[in-house]
Design a protein around this motif. Sequence first.
Motif, PDB file in Angstrom:
ATOM      1  N   GLU A 102      91.089  64.815  57.712  1.00 10.65           N
ATOM      2  CA  GLU A 102      90.266  65.931  58.188  1.00 10.65           C
ATOM      3  C   GLU A 102      88.965  65.340  58.700  1.00 10.65           C
ATOM      4  OE1 GLU A 102      91.407  68.995  58.356  1.00 10.65           O
ATOM      5  OE2 GLU A 102      93.267  68.471  57.318  1.00 10.65           O
ATOM      6  N   THR A 103      88.380  65.963  59.707  1.00 10.09           N
ATOM      7  CA  THR A 103      87.147  65.445  60.292  1.00 10.09           C
ATOM      8  C   THR A 103      86.009  66.448  60.159  1.00 10.09           C
ATOM      9  OG1 THR A 103      87.878  66.224  62.459  1.00 10.09           O
ATOM     10  CG2 THR A 103      88.290  63.905  61.921  1.00 10.09           C
ATOM     11  N   ALA A 104      84.791  65.915  60.152  1.00 15.30           N
ATOM     12  CA  ALA A 104      83.611  66.745  59.921  1.00 15.30           C
ATOM     13  C   ALA A 104      83.139  67.474  61.169  1.00 15.30           C
ATOM     14  CB  ALA A 104      82.474  65.874  59.361  1.00 15.30           C
ATOM     15  N   CYS A 105      83.411  66.905  62.335  1.00 18.09           N
ATOM     16  CA  CYS A 105      82.935  67.508  63.581  1.00 18.09           C
ATOM     17  C   CYS A 105      83.864  67.097  64.718  1.00 18.09           C
ATOM     18  CB  CYS A 105      81.488  67.099  63.860  1.00 18.09           C
ATOM     19  SG  CYS A 105      81.247  65.323  64.097  1.00 18.09           S
ATOM     20  N   SER A 106      83.457  67.316  65.937  1.00 16.97           N
ATOM     21  CA  SER A 106      84.328  67.046  67.089  1.00 16.97           C
ATOM     22  C   SER A 106      84.542  65.562  67.330  1.00 16.97           C
ATOM     23  CB  SER A 106      83.740  67.690  68.345  1.00 16.97           C
ATOM     24  OG  SER A 106      82.451  67.177  68.613  1.00 16.97           O
ATOM     25  N   ARG A 107      83.688  64.697  66.763  1.00 12.19           N
ATOM     26  CA  ARG A 107      83.902  63.257  66.908  1.00 12.19           C
ATOM     27  C   ARG A 107      85.027  62.841  65.968  1.00 12.19           C
ATOM     28  NH1 ARG A 107      78.635  64.083  68.049  1.00 12.19           N
ATOM     29  NH2 ARG A 107      78.051  64.380  65.864  1.00 12.19           N
TER      30      ARG A 107
ATOM     31  N   GLU B   6      77.424  64.551  61.104  1.00 19.19           N
ATOM     32  CA  GLU B   6      77.145  65.941  60.793  1.00 19.19           C
ATOM     33  C   GLU B   6      78.429  66.724  60.521  1.00 19.19           C
ATOM     34  OE1 GLU B   6      75.379  67.810  64.156  1.00 19.19           O
ATOM     35  OE2 GLU B   6      77.075  67.414  65.484  1.00 19.19           O
ATOM     36  N   PHE B   7      78.289  67.851  59.826  1.00 19.86           N
ATOM     37  CA  PHE B   7      79.412  68.759  59.612  1.00 19.86           C
ATOM     38  C   PHE B   7      79.275  69.946  60.554  1.00 19.86           C
ATOM     39  CE2 PHE B   7      80.226  66.347  55.855  1.00 19.86           C
ATOM     40  CZ  PHE B   7      81.568  66.572  55.547  1.00 19.86           C
ATOM     41  N   SER B   8      80.278  70.153  61.353  1.00 21.50           N
ATOM     42  CA  SER B   8      80.308  71.301  62.242  1.00 21.50           C
ATOM     43  C   SER B   8      80.758  72.537  61.467  1.00 21.50           C
ATOM     44  CB  SER B   8      81.276  71.041  63.395  1.00 21.50           C
ATOM     45  OG  SER B   8      81.721  72.242  63.983  1.00 21.50           O
ATOM     46  N   PRO B   9      80.066  73.678  61.630  1.00 22.48           N
ATOM     47  CA  PRO B   9      80.528  74.913  60.969  1.00 22.48           C
ATOM     48  C   PRO B   9      81.970  75.256  61.324  1.00 22.48           C
ATOM     49  CG  PRO B   9      78.320  75.217  61.858  1.00 22.48           C
ATOM     50  CD  PRO B   9      78.808  73.896  62.374  1.00 22.48           C
ATOM     51  N   PHE B  10      82.370  74.960  62.553  1.00 20.03           N
ATOM     52  CA  PHE B  10      83.750  75.237  62.972  1.00 20.03           C
ATOM     53  C   PHE B  10      84.734  74.441  62.132  1.00 20.03           C
ATOM     54  CE2 PHE B  10      87.455  74.037  65.525  1.00 20.03           C
ATOM     55  CZ  PHE B  10      87.947  75.288  65.871  1.00 20.03           C
ATOM     56  N   ASN B  11      84.484  73.135  61.955  1.00 20.42           N
ATOM     57  CA  ASN B  11      85.386  72.299  61.173  1.00 20.42           C
ATOM     58  C   ASN B  11      85.391  72.708  59.708  1.00 20.42           C
ATOM     59  OD1 ASN B  11      84.976  70.865  63.705  1.00 20.42           O
ATOM     60  ND2 ASN B  11      85.946  69.103  62.727  1.00 20.42           N
ATOM     61  N   THR B  12      84.206  73.032  59.182  1.00 16.97           N
ATOM     62  CA  THR B  12      84.125  73.444  57.781  1.00 16.97           C
ATOM     63  C   THR B  12      84.920  74.725  57.536  1.00 16.97           C
ATOM     64  OG1 THR B  12      82.006  72.346  57.413  1.00 16.97           O
ATOM     65  CG2 THR B  12      82.557  74.163  55.929  1.00 16.97           C
ATOM     66  N   ARG B  13      84.893  75.639  58.501  1.00 14.16           N
ATOM     67  CA  ARG B  13      85.687  76.869  58.347  1.00 14.16           C
ATOM     68  C   ARG B  13      87.182  76.554  58.287  1.00 14.16           C
ATOM     69  NH1 ARG B  13      81.836  79.106  61.919  1.00 14.16           N
ATOM     70  NH2 ARG B  13      83.176  78.687  63.736  1.00 14.16           N
ATOM     71  N   ILE B  14      87.596  75.502  58.964  1.00 10.20           N
ATOM     72  CA  ILE B  14      89.015  75.148  58.994  1.00 10.20           C
ATOM     73  C   ILE B  14      89.464  74.541  57.669  1.00 10.20           C
ATOM     74  CG2 ILE B  14      90.710  73.559  60.014  1.00 10.20           C
ATOM     75  CD1 ILE B  14      89.323  74.001  62.698  1.00 10.20           C
TER      76      ILE B  14
ATOM     77  N   GLY C  94      87.251  73.768  54.855  1.00 16.67           N
ATOM     78  CA  GLY C  94      86.473  74.122  53.670  1.00 16.67           C
ATOM     79  C   GLY C  94      85.604  73.014  53.112  1.00 16.67           C
ATOM     80  N   ILE C  95      85.529  71.873  53.797  1.00 18.68           N
ATOM     81  CA  ILE C  95      84.721  70.744  53.325  1.00 18.68           C
ATOM     82  C   ILE C  95      83.369  70.777  54.024  1.00 18.68           C
ATOM     83  CG2 ILE C  95      84.602  68.226  53.084  1.00 18.68           C
ATOM     84  CD1 ILE C  95      87.681  68.206  53.395  1.00 18.68           C
ATOM     85  N   SER C  96      82.300  70.651  53.240  1.00 14.07           N
ATOM     86  CA  SER C  96      80.940  70.639  53.798  1.00 14.07           C
ATOM     87  C   SER C  96      80.221  69.386  53.320  1.00 14.07           C
ATOM     88  CB  SER C  96      80.175  71.883  53.362  1.00 14.07           C
ATOM     89  OG  SER C  96      79.929  71.837  51.961  1.00 14.07           O
ATOM     90  N   CYS C  97      78.985  69.229  53.783  1.00 10.94           N
ATOM     91  CA  CYS C  97      78.213  68.041  53.398  1.00 10.94           C
ATOM     92  C   CYS C  97      78.010  67.967  51.895  1.00 10.94           C
ATOM     93  CB  CYS C  97      76.878  68.010  54.135  1.00 10.94           C
ATOM     94  SG  CYS C  97      75.854  69.473  53.892  1.00 10.94           S
ATOM     95  N   ASP C  98      77.924  69.121  51.216  1.00 13.31           N
ATOM     96  CA  ASP C  98      77.738  69.121  49.768  1.00 13.31           C
ATOM     97  C   ASP C  98      78.914  68.470  49.030  1.00 13.31           C
ATOM     98  OD1 ASP C  98      75.344  70.441  50.091  1.00 13.31           O
ATOM     99  OD2 ASP C  98      76.226  72.443  49.802  1.00 13.31           O
ATOM    100  N   HIS C  99      80.108  68.588  49.597  1.00  8.54           N
ATOM    101  CA  HIS C  99      81.295  68.047  48.933  1.00  8.54           C
ATOM    102  C   HIS C  99      81.369  66.529  48.988  1.00  8.54           C
ATOM    103  CE1 HIS C  99      82.654  72.241  49.843  1.00  8.54           C
ATOM    104  NE2 HIS C  99      83.145  72.128  48.629  1.00  8.54           N
ATOM    105  N   VAL C 100      80.675  65.906  49.948  1.00  6.96           N
ATOM    106  CA  VAL C 100      80.842  64.460  50.127  1.00  6.96           C
ATOM    107  C   VAL C 100      79.634  63.667  49.643  1.00  6.96           C
ATOM    108  CG1 VAL C 100      82.429  64.799  52.055  1.00  6.96           C
ATOM    109  CG2 VAL C 100      79.979  64.490  52.511  1.00  6.96           C
ATOM    110  N   VAL C 101      78.688  64.330  48.992  1.00  6.14           N
ATOM    111  CA  VAL C 101      77.536  63.608  48.438  1.00  6.14           C
ATOM    112  C   VAL C 101      78.033  62.601  47.411  1.00  6.14           C
ATOM    113  CG1 VAL C 101      75.429  63.806  47.077  1.00  6.14           C
ATOM    114  CG2 VAL C 101      75.935  65.508  48.851  1.00  6.14           C
ATOM    115  N   GLY C 102      77.680  61.365  47.589  1.00  3.22           N
ATOM    116  CA  GLY C 102      78.085  60.317  46.654  1.00  3.22           C
ATOM    117  C   GLY C 102      79.492  59.790  46.865  1.00  3.22           C
TER     118      GLY C 102
END
Length: 289
Positions: A26-31, A61-69, A71-79
């Motif tokens: 899964e990817t965080a944004c369009s890149r 960065e996390f794109s809102p579009f990708n996160t909606r798909i 469910g992973i956001s920046c908070d989930h990948v801290v650490g």
Amino acid sequence: MTAIPTETEGAVAAEPSVDFVVVDVETACSRVSSICQIGIVGFRDGREVFAYETLVDPCDEFSPFNTRIHGISCDHVVGKPTFGHVHEIVDGHLTGRVTVAHSTFDKGALAAACRFHDRRTIETTWLDSVRVAKRAWPDLPSHRLNVLTRFLGVRHKHHDALSDARAAGMVIVRAIDHTGIDLAGWLRPADSKGGPAPKPAADGPLKGERAFVLGQARDGPLAVRLAELGARVVASVGTTTTILVVSDDQPYGRFVQASAPYRKAEDLRGAGSALRILGESEIRDMQGT
């Protein structure tokens, strides 16, 4: 049930041998380099033998579009580790093996992440389960993974990397069972055209016929037989085709009638074409061999 190693556990100790592995990202944004989750599952003899899953800091960065798909956001990948940190684990699971992915997206994402994090390219033999599904179940309206899992009755949480990898693996398992084509058969291109067709003989019982060979290249031994009998070997089934010849080693097994060239030939016959469907043995009989 096989324990699933986490990103802190690293690679599986004494990992079992496998027929193929499946990877999904899964990817965080369009890149496409922005991998934020990786799932890998190993299969042997039609069963899962190991699984690996990790969240990944994409360094992006996390794109809102990708996160909606997914469910992973920046908070989930801290650490969580970066791809550079888990590259060795992923490389260890995939390198030198047959690696399945549903479409070419995951292959491209891993290659982009390797470049972004200055890691060596993962050397593996890729198999696209979308291509497999289209050939195994050509009449389905869609070959998206969630559509396939509903059709096959496979439990699946869409856009979860581990669940997607398991599901794509089951597509391969079910396709092998459904068609009789083994893994090596799926890795071969279907109906490879090969090189130029052999020149037809000036005379023979098939002079004037236009023949398509199902299951061998158009420069293969069956095409040579047809040319010796006077037939012109063509690259595809069309309105001018007069014979479809089914090779003894065609890859479709008992489901040959589901193949696209065979169905096209049947459609033409249904529309009034005099196209004949012959087996390789009938061509050998014509040659007296």
